[in-house]
Design a protein around this motif. Structure first.
Motif, PDB file in Angstrom:
ATOM      1  N   ASP A 117     -34.678   6.027  43.980  1.00 45.17           N
ATOM      2  CA  ASP A 117     -33.413   6.299  44.675  1.00 45.17           C
ATOM      3  C   ASP A 117     -33.616   5.948  46.155  1.00 45.17           C
ATOM      4  OD1 ASP A 117     -32.492   7.261  42.280  1.00 45.17           O
ATOM      5  OD2 ASP A 117     -32.798   9.371  42.782  1.00 45.17           O
ATOM      6  N   THR A 118     -32.808   5.048  46.659  1.00 42.93           N
ATOM      7  CA  THR A 118     -33.022   4.556  48.028  1.00 42.93           C
ATOM      8  C   THR A 118     -32.094   5.195  49.064  1.00 42.93           C
ATOM      9  OG1 THR A 118     -31.507   2.703  47.636  1.00 42.93           O
ATOM     10  CG2 THR A 118     -33.854   2.329  47.193  1.00 42.93           C
ATOM     11  N   ILE A 151     -33.854   7.109  52.017  1.00 41.06           N
ATOM     12  CA  ILE A 151     -34.559   6.190  52.914  1.00 41.06           C
ATOM     13  C   ILE A 151     -33.574   5.412  53.777  1.00 41.06           C
ATOM     14  CG2 ILE A 151     -36.023   4.125  53.012  1.00 41.06           C
ATOM     15  CD1 ILE A 151     -37.441   5.126  50.510  1.00 41.06           C
ATOM     16  N   LEU A 188     -41.031  -0.161  46.408  1.00 47.46           N
ATOM     17  CA  LEU A 188     -40.076   0.131  47.486  1.00 47.46           C
ATOM     18  C   LEU A 188     -39.512  -1.152  48.080  1.00 47.46           C
ATOM     19  CD1 LEU A 188     -41.762   3.096  49.397  1.00 47.46           C
ATOM     20  CD2 LEU A 188     -39.451   3.094  48.415  1.00 47.46           C
ATOM     21  N   ALA A 215     -36.932  -2.413  45.655  1.00 50.11           N
ATOM     22  CA  ALA A 215     -35.734  -1.570  45.610  1.00 50.11           C
ATOM     23  C   ALA A 215     -34.901  -1.683  46.878  1.00 50.11           C
ATOM     24  CB  ALA A 215     -36.136  -0.114  45.372  1.00 50.11           C
ATOM     25  N   LEU A 216     -35.573  -1.851  48.020  1.00 54.13           N
ATOM     26  CA  LEU A 216     -34.884  -1.929  49.307  1.00 54.13           C
ATOM     27  C   LEU A 216     -34.519  -3.357  49.690  1.00 54.13           C
ATOM     28  CD1 LEU A 216     -37.233   0.527  51.245  1.00 54.13           C
ATOM     29  CD2 LEU A 216     -34.854   1.001  50.596  1.00 54.13           C
TER      30      LEU A 216
END
Length: 400
Positions: free
Chosen positions: A116-117, A120, A159, A162-163
């Motif tokens: 889940d981003t 962040i 990460l 995902a980002l």
């Protein structure tokens, strides 16, 4: 530009190194970049936590070990946030639960399912440096899990994917990927670039610079990956889909002494016996690597295979508990073995490479116990005491 930076345990091993990492991250931040930092536990903290656990209980449950080991990374990220704050830069530390980093429920060797981003991204929008615990996740039952040794690399790449990060930088105590471990092979040379496939084989076969699962993820999602030193400003090694043609088709030699050999002797030579053996191990989440089946005597056969040393006792106990005595005559196990491999893109398309390796080991008086091959590597199992000698012999043979 969004950059994910991962730093290993030696890079944050003490106050001076924590401040060094903080300053390096702040340099990118002050250029206007969004910065996400992934950290491992400080220095030898993970080993120290394992030792403390064994003092209390020689055979602790994997669930409780994961609960304990996640505290190492949480210490690192909170101290790093404090360091950045002391330098006048806003930062926030987040653990796997706060992110949230969803994983499978396989303790000590979990896999990331999704990230889940939102949290962040919200922190980045407030112009904070976000510092995330590596190596850990949370399963569907809200239990902490860990991703296996080197799992912080996987956290960083996951990460970055995902980002949709512009770059993923893996910082370690060496300045890139070498043709062999320079601590074991003095003639090892740094590579400027290496393919995902070659790096995956090297990581799987013992090159500790990157976690193999992180390379899988980088290849799958096309993450731009660079390995460099946290202690110097030298250019590192780029890991990517393809590289320029090399004079030498062998890109590296790897050695792995975290291996154990199991031999199930005197098995009935009937269909289904191999399935029964490896199905038992699969149910215990034991990964099997090299496999050799040989004909024994009196219509019996032997099956030998390798597992990680830490999984040897689990594997042997599972076989003894779940296989009827009538299925086999004896189970032999040994930790005194190691794997040595040569890796190169299209290796098996070039005649004589395996023969050259075997000849080099013969001249070095190294006995080969098992052999395994793929399109881009040849792996042999040798006595553990011969691993470094075998690595040097192979490295010299291919003039890397």
């Amino acid at each position: 530009m969004l950059v994910v930076k991962k730093f290993g345990g030696t890079s944050v091993g003490n106050k001076d190194r924590i401040m060094n990492v903080a300053k390096r991250c702040i340099e990118d931040y002050k250029k206007g970049n969004d910065v996400v930092v992934v950290l491992s536990a400080m220095g030898k903290m993970t080993d120290e936590l394992i030792a403390k656990a064994k003092e209390i209980n020689p055979n602790p449950s994997r669930r409780e070990m994961d609960m304990l080991l996640t505290t190492g990374e949480q210490t690192s990220v909170s101290l790093m946030a404090m360091a950045m704050d002391s330098l006048g830069v806003p930062a926030v530390s987040l653990n796997a639960f706060q992110v949230a980093m969803h994983t499978t429920s396989v303790y000590s060797n979990a896999r990331i399912k999704r990230i889940d981003t939102d949290r962040i991204m919200n922190e980045l929008e407030q112009r904070k440096i976000v510092i995330v615990t590596g190596f850990q996740g949370v399963d569907q039952f809200d239990n902490y899990t860990t991703l296996g040794r080197g799992g912080s690399d996987t956290t960083a790449v996951a990460l970055a994917a995902a980002l949709h990060a512009d770059a993923c930088e893996i910082y370690t105590d060496v300045d890139g990927v070498y043709t062999a471990d320079p601590r074991k092979v003095s003639e090892a040379k740094k590579l400027n670039e290496i393919t995902y496939d070659e790096m995956l084989e090297m990581a799987t076969l013992g090159a500790g610079v990157l976690h193999n699962r992180s390379v899988e993820l980088a290849k799958k999602h096309g993450v731009a990956l660079v390995v460099r030193s946290s202690l110097t400003t030298e250019e590192g090694t780029v890991v990517k889909e393809s590289v320029k043609s090399r004079d030498n088709e062998i890109s590296g030699v790897a050695g792995d002494d975290d291996a154990a050999r199991i031999a199930v002797m005197g098995i009935e030579d009937t269909p289904g016996m191999a399935f029964k053996i490896f199905n038992v191990l699969a149910k215990k989440n034991v990964n099997v690597d090299m496999i050799l089946q040989s004909v024994g005597h009196n219509d019996k056969k032997d099956i030998s295979f390798t597992v990680k040393e830490e999984e040897l006792d689990i594997a042997v106990k599972a076989l003894e508990d779940y296989l009827p005595d009538s299925y086999y005559e004896e189970i032999k196990a040994s930790k005194e073995v190691a794997k040595v491999s040569i890796i190169g893109k299209g290796l098996l398309n070039h005649y004589g490479m395996a023969a050259r390796m075997f000849n080099a080991l013969y001249k070095a008086d190294v006995n080969i116990r098992m052999i395994s091959t793929s399109e881009i590597r040849v792996t042999v199992l040798v006595n553990q005491e011969d691993m470094v000698k075998a690595m040097n012999a192979a490295h010299e043979e291919f003039e890397m």
